[in-house]
Design an enzyme around this catalytic site. Structure first.
Site, PDB file in Angstrom:
ATOM      1  N   CYS A  60       0.849  -1.197   0.000  1.00 12.73           N
ATOM      2  CA  CYS A  60       0.000   0.000   0.000  1.00 12.73           C
ATOM      3  C   CYS A  60       0.886   1.248   0.000  1.00 12.73           C
ATOM      4  O   CYS A  60       0.585   2.250  -0.653  1.00 12.73           O
ATOM      5  CB  CYS A  60      -0.901   0.022   1.227  1.00 12.73           C
TER       6      CYS A  60
ATOM      7  N   HIS B  33       1.052   5.100  -1.518  1.00 12.67           N
ATOM      8  CA  HIS B  33       0.479   6.038  -0.548  1.00 12.67           C
ATOM      9  C   HIS B  33       1.351   6.218   0.695  1.00 12.67           C
ATOM     10  O   HIS B  33       0.833   6.487   1.776  1.00 12.67           O
ATOM     11  CB  HIS B  33      -0.912   5.560  -0.128  1.00 12.67           C
TER      12      HIS B  33
ATOM     13  N   ARG C 151     -13.029  -0.798  -2.120  1.00  6.98           N
ATOM     14  CA  ARG C 151     -11.876   0.051  -2.434  1.00  6.98           C
ATOM     15  C   ARG C 151     -10.575  -0.652  -2.067  1.00  6.98           C
ATOM     16  O   ARG C 151      -9.611  -0.674  -2.848  1.00  6.98           O
ATOM     17  CB  ARG C 151     -11.999   1.373  -1.669  1.00  6.98           C
TER      18      ARG C 151
ATOM     19  N   CYS D  22      -7.407  -2.150  -4.392  1.00  9.89           N
ATOM     20  CA  CYS D  22      -5.988  -1.839  -4.139  1.00  9.89           C
ATOM     21  C   CYS D  22      -5.163  -3.125  -4.097  1.00  9.89           C
ATOM     22  O   CYS D  22      -4.075  -3.200  -4.682  1.00  9.89           O
ATOM     23  CB  CYS D  22      -5.839  -1.097  -2.818  1.00  9.89           C
TER      24      CYS D  22
END
Length: 266
Positions: A175, A179, A223, A227
């Site tokens: 992740c 981000h 969501r 990802c």
């Protein structure tokens, strides 16, 4: 001398033009989103969700108006910005969607196991998304403040942090690959740094959201599933501890940010 001055001016003009072009691209996306927001189809899901909350359904012919989302039976306003959280009646840390399935199962007599394995956008799972959309809308503008008093809540935050930085899959992504730092982009898409509070209505504070690209309403479970798909990770099961942990990490990091959900995405 004049030729040198002209050349310098030309170079500076080119640099300024390039900066303006880059800025205008970002501004164009913001303007595009603003135009879409004027007619956000999420409003239709909100209306459906409110109806589902009040409507008597299932084998028990009951509504969800006694559902406890963490602030007491039937209290909706402010609940969304304090989830995920620990629930003593299940002994679990649950996000909004998972908690809704628990209420649908216990209050209405619906088959929770069947709902959990239903594809997103289908059957009762579509109803879960609509309910989550309405409940989120009832807390629009409120600041996130996820509780961390219970040991399991703190444990889920730490587990979520580990999962956020876990690299794997065929592309060795995590992740944090997208981000975990400031100033990252994919094409013209700005990527918020979710290791800290990215601001009001950004990142965790923007979902559920309507996706224009596929005409669907997406909750946070979907969501995160997407990802993980892009990381080439296996899909987690709906309501898994892994998803609750990642959501807890993101939600705690978003403390103080005001919810904008339901938003609209490209």
């Amino acid at each position: 001398m004049r030729s040198k001055q002209w050349l310098a001016a030309f170079v500076l003009a080119g640099v300024a033009a390039g900066a303006a072009a880059q800025k205008s691209a970002s501004q164009a996306i913001d303007e595009y989103r603003a135009m879409l927001a004027d007619g956000n189809p999420a409003e239709l899901f909100e209306a459906k969700g409110e109806d589902l909350w009040k409507k008597k359904r299932g084998p028990k012919n009951a509504s969800l108006e006694a559902c406890d989302l963490g602030k007491g039976p039937g209290v909706v306003k402010g609940a969304f910005v304090e989830l995920p959280r620990y629930f003593a009646d299940t002994g679990q840390v649950q996000d909004l969607e998972t908690r809704l399935v628990t209420c649908m199962e216990r209050l209405q007599g619906l088959d929770g196991a069947e709902i959990r394995k239903t594809a997103f956008g289908k059957g009762e799972m579509a109803n879960v998304t609509a309910l989550a959309t309405w409940i989120a809308a009832e807390s629009k503008g409120l600041a996130f403040d996820l509780p961390q008093a219970h040991p399991m809540e703190r444990s889920f935050y730490e587990a979520g942090k580990r999962l956020f930085f876990l690299r794997g899959g065929t592309h060795d992504f995590s992740c944090a690959s997208c981000h975990g730092e400031d100033g990252k982009r994919i094409r013209l898409q700005d990527l918020p740094n979710l290791t800290k509070n990215p601001g009001d209505g950004i990142g965790f504070a923007a979902w559920p959201a309507y996706r224009v690209s596929n005409g669907q309403m997406w909750g946070m479970q979907l969501r995160l599933n997407d990802c993980l798909r892009q990381q080439r990770f296996p899909y987690p099961e709906f309501g898994s501890d892994a998803l609750a942990a990642i959501s807890t990490y993101l939600g705690v990091n978003a403390k103080g940010a005001k919810s904008a959900a339901p938003t609209i995405k490209r």
